[in-house]
Motif scaffolding. Structure first.
Motif, mmCIF file in Angstrom:
data_model
loop_
_atom_site.group_PDB
_atom_site.id
_atom_site.type_symbol
_atom_site.label_atom_id
_atom_site.label_comp_id
_atom_site.label_asym_id
_atom_site.label_seq_id
_atom_site.Cartn_x
_atom_site.Cartn_y
_atom_site.Cartn_z
ATOM 1 N N ASN A 37 62.755 40.674 25.565
ATOM 2 C CA ASN A 37 61.851 39.527 25.606
ATOM 3 C C ASN A 37 60.858 39.635 26.753
ATOM 4 O O ASN A 37 61.181 40.178 27.820
ATOM 5 C CB ASN A 37 62.657 38.228 25.750
ATOM 6 N N ILE A 38 59.667 39.106 26.526
ATOM 7 C CA ILE A 38 58.652 39.110 27.576
ATOM 8 C C ILE A 38 59.178 38.409 28.822
ATOM 9 O O ILE A 38 58.888 38.816 29.955
ATOM 10 C CB ILE A 38 57.356 38.410 27.085
ATOM 11 N N GLU A 39 59.992 37.382 28.629
ATOM 12 C CA GLU A 39 60.533 36.628 29.753
ATOM 13 C C GLU A 39 61.446 37.488 30.629
ATOM 14 O O GLU A 39 61.698 37.147 31.792
ATOM 15 C CB GLU A 39 61.309 35.407 29.253
ATOM 16 N N ASP A 40 61.931 38.590 30.073
ATOM 17 C CA ASP A 40 62.811 39.478 30.843
ATOM 18 C C ASP A 40 62.037 40.327 31.850
ATOM 19 O O ASP A 40 62.642 40.951 32.722
ATOM 20 C CB ASP A 40 63.590 40.398 29.904
ATOM 21 N N THR A 46 51.640 40.380 32.188
ATOM 22 C CA THR A 46 51.005 41.318 33.128
ATOM 23 C C THR A 46 51.872 42.550 33.314
ATOM 24 O O THR A 46 51.381 43.683 33.348
ATOM 25 C CB THR A 46 50.762 40.635 34.482
ATOM 26 N N GLY A 47 53.186 42.333 33.406
ATOM 27 C CA GLY A 47 54.106 43.454 33.551
ATOM 28 C C GLY A 47 54.103 44.358 32.332
ATOM 29 O O GLY A 47 54.193 45.582 32.457
ATOM 30 N N PRO A 77 61.288 49.681 33.689
ATOM 31 C CA PRO A 77 61.425 48.651 32.649
ATOM 32 C C PRO A 77 60.289 48.746 31.637
ATOM 33 O O PRO A 77 59.142 49.024 31.993
ATOM 34 C CB PRO A 77 61.334 47.334 33.441
ATOM 35 N N LEU A 78 60.622 48.545 30.377
ATOM 36 C CA LEU A 78 59.623 48.622 29.307
ATOM 37 C C LEU A 78 60.085 47.767 28.142
ATOM 38 O O LEU A 78 61.254 47.821 27.748
ATOM 39 C CB LEU A 78 59.446 50.080 28.863
ATOM 40 N N HIS A 79 59.167 46.977 27.608
ATOM 41 C CA HIS A 79 59.476 46.115 26.466
ATOM 42 C C HIS A 79 59.729 46.978 25.242
ATOM 43 O O HIS A 79 59.023 47.951 24.984
ATOM 44 C CB HIS A 79 58.301 45.167 26.222
ATOM 45 N N LYS A 80 60.755 46.628 24.456
ATOM 46 C CA LYS A 80 61.165 47.473 23.338
ATOM 47 C C LYS A 80 60.075 47.645 22.278
ATOM 48 O O LYS A 80 59.861 48.749 21.771
ATOM 49 C CB LYS A 80 62.429 46.902 22.694
ATOM 50 N N VAL A 81 59.384 46.571 21.937
ATOM 51 C CA VAL A 81 58.324 46.679 20.932
ATOM 52 C C VAL A 81 57.163 47.498 21.485
ATOM 53 O O VAL A 81 56.552 48.299 20.767
ATOM 54 C CB VAL A 81 57.853 45.279 20.479
ATOM 55 N N THR A 82 56.881 47.320 22.777
ATOM 56 C CA THR A 82 55.833 48.110 23.418
ATOM 57 C C THR A 82 56.175 49.593 23.368
ATOM 58 O O THR A 82 55.312 50.439 23.100
ATOM 59 C CB THR A 82 55.652 47.673 24.885
#
Length: 275
Positions: free
Chosen positions: A108-111, A117-118, A188-193
């Motif tokens: 999640n983006i909240e993570d 921005t992150g 750290p990296l968002h899974k969908v990204t």
């Protein structure tokens, strides 16, 4: 990759493929599923975007170049199709580690401590990190200890087509993909990204073999495009980078593309026609 595995389990593998008594989280099942998904996905990306690029972007006049090989397109495809399953073996091991929770991928983006921005900054850092890693790995593969055994097969294609993009020796192909897989274990990296970037890097790899040398004038010496990579295939010791020319300039291996100076493959063909 766990998002893809979960979707495959939910919509196909659990209801239609695997026996009811084989749980989704069982390691052997996950490895088998990842191997099949990785191979089908890689083949689909390669053939889909390679075909689109070949028929709608690649200049077929380049096939008249003296260094374009007989039956080259079919040979490129055959080499890639033979190599992809072998490249997938160590790749699946890394995907398995991601699925088992050893990476820094998050849902999640909240993570992300910096929110959207992150996510944006992680995309930029992914590109610069992988560009750096690929530069040094690629340059290392040109060392005499490794070149003939692992990287020379890719240089068989002097005037490459989009189908040459994945026509690597398996060791070569995996080593040059390694920075993509290492990144989410370090940062750290968002899974969908991550999935989006994984598709992007495959498409980009096809694009630098597509024979379309056009780059916006202001970015000609910043972006490592097809013109730069064509000269790498032709002249060997230059333009090792993937997306940018930064590391070639730092490493002293940058070469201004001959096509920008009126000396590229198209110019050679034009001179042949004029004789």
């Amino acid at each position: 990759m766990d998002l893809v595995l979960e979707a495959a389990d939910r919509h196909l593998l659990t209801p239609y493929v695997y026996p009811a008594g084989w749980p989704e989280g069982e390691p052997c099942r996950q490895l088998l599923s990842l191997f099949v998904i990785t191979n089908l996905g890689a083949l689909a990306l390669y053939l889909l975007f390679g075909t689109l690029s070949y028929y709608f972007i690649f200049d077929h006049e380049l096939k008249k170049h003296p260094q374009f090989l007989e039956n080259q397109v079919s040979r490129e495809i055959a080499y890639a199709v033979r190599s992809l399953p072998w490249i997938s073996v160590p790749t699946v091991a890394l995907f398995f580690a991601e699925v088992r929770g050893y990476s820094k991928l998050y849902d999640n983006i909240e993570d992300s401590p910096y929110g959207w921005t992150g996510v944006f900054l992680s995309m930029l850092s992914f590109l610069f990190f992988t560009d750096m890693g690929i530069y040094w790995i690629h340059r290392g593969l040109h060392h005499k200890l490794f070149y003939k055994r692992f990287h020379k097969p890719h240089h068989l294609w002097k005037i490459a087509t989009p189908f040459a993009s994945h026509a690597f020796h398996p060791v070569d192909g995996f080593m040059q993909s390694l920075p993509y897989h290492i990144y989410p274990f370090l940062f750290p990296l968002h899974k969908v990204t991550y999935l989006g970037l994984y598709i992007f890097v495959n498409v980009w790899t096809i694009s630098i073999h597509d024979g379309d040398y056009r780059v916006p004038r202001l970015l000609r010496h910043v972006i490592n495009g097809s013109a730069h990579h064509t000269d790498h295939h032709l002249y060997f010791d230059y333009n090792y980078g993937q997306y940018f020319t930064l590391w070639d300039k730092i490493g002293g291996s940058y070469k201004s593309p001959t096509s920008f100076e009126g000396k590229g493959p198209h110019d050679y063909l034009r001179k042949l026609r004029e004789k």
